[in-house]
Write a protein that holds these residues in place. Structure first.
Motif, PDB file in Angstrom:
ATOM      1  N   SER A   2      -0.754  18.941 -27.770  1.00 51.85           N
ATOM      2  CA  SER A   2       0.503  19.671 -27.801  1.00 51.85           C
ATOM      3  C   SER A   2       0.284  21.095 -28.293  1.00 51.85           C
ATOM      4  O   SER A   2      -0.509  21.332 -29.209  1.00 51.85           O
ATOM      5  N   SER A  42       2.022  21.175 -32.032  1.00 53.52           N
ATOM      6  CA  SER A  42       1.456  20.519 -33.216  1.00 53.52           C
ATOM      7  C   SER A  42       0.105  19.913 -32.873  1.00 53.52           C
ATOM      8  O   SER A  42      -0.035  19.248 -31.834  1.00 53.52           O
ATOM      9  N   ASP A  48       0.190  16.109 -32.265  1.00 45.74           N
ATOM     10  CA  ASP A  48       0.952  15.545 -31.155  1.00 45.74           C
ATOM     11  C   ASP A  48       0.210  15.747 -29.832  1.00 45.74           C
ATOM     12  O   ASP A  48      -0.669  16.600 -29.721  1.00 45.74           O
TER      13      ASP A  48
END
Length: 259
Positions: A15, A18, A21
């Protein structure tokens, strides 16, 4: 084996928001493309269609799952990936040169493919001297010269005007009927999927999942203009749009619950 087999395919990317993630692009995708079968993958933008094709082509690795094919697939992308410094004939010959096919055999195969895609009289032209449709024909011919058992096509006609797109769809069907390759064709157009395919695989919004497979009953060879007069054409068009709209509504409901 022949054709293409995709089993329990997942693809996730880190991600941007983050480091803990991931963004899941594909979720447990399984499909088969049999020898001589034309399968279209239909879905909204961003659903992972092109990611699926790139993994099938060996250009990306899956996070989980497998892709099996008897030989390296041939690929045609939306952007006509021809080399501007090579002529039409030289572009088509490029994969043959890489395989060190003898000169006489190479010339014969290029001549055959030029005739197949209707570009014989443009063999010595450079890409800048021909139309976008001709450049895409060159890309198709080069993929056929690569001679993989499976032809992967990622929205190859998406950037063309409607008239040129219809002409090239008909040309593609003619060429495919002569070569009998397994074809996996990515599109976001219901009309294009219905026009070309033996079977349409419908994908959801991201993460991309297969939500339906629809058999297309029209025989071969197809006249894609006459096809639109068949009453089943409208019925299957409605069926495909309904599948896409139901998925869109389900996504909206999920977002409301999450909010």
């Amino acid at each position: 084996m022949s054709g293409l087999s995709v089993r329990n395919l997942w693809k996730a990317y880190p991600s941007a928001e983050s480091k803990d993630d991931v963004l899941v692009a594909l979720e447990d995708v399984s499909l088969e493309v049999r020898e001589g079968e034309f399968v279209c993958v239909l879905g909204p933008s961003g659903c992972g269609k092109s990611t699926l094709l790139r993994i099938a082509a060996g250009l990306e690795k899956p996070s989980l799952g497998t892709v099996e094919t008897p030989s390296r697939p041939s690929v045609v992308f939306q952007e006509h990936g021809v080399f501007p410094w090579l002529t039409v004939a030289e572009n088509i010959a490029y994969p043959l040169r890489l395989r060190r096919v003898p000169r006489a055999q190479r010339a014969a195969r290029v001549a055959e493919l030029l005739d197949l895609v209707g570009l014989t009289e443009f063999a010595s032209y450079y890409p800048a001297q021909i139309s976008g449709g001709m450049r895409q024909r060159t890309s198709v011919a080069r993929a056929l010269a690569d001679d993989g058992s499976v032809l992967l096509m990622d929205e190859p006609f998406g950037a063309l005007d409607e008239q040129t797109r219809v002409v090239l769809q008909q040309e593609l069907l003619r060429i495919w009927e002569q070569t009998s390759k397994a074809v996996l064709f990515i599109t976001h157009s219901v009309d294009e999927a219905l026009t070309l395919a033996d079977r349409v695989v419908v994908m959801s919004h991201r993460p991309g999942r297969i939500i339906a497979e629809v058999e297309i009953p029209f025989g071969r060879p197809r006249d894609i203009i006459a096809l639109r007069r068949d009453p089943r054409y409208g019925e299957i068009t409605y069926q495909l749009w309904n599948l896409l709209e139901r998925d869109d509504a389900a996504r909206d409901d999920d977002e409301e619950v999450a909010a």
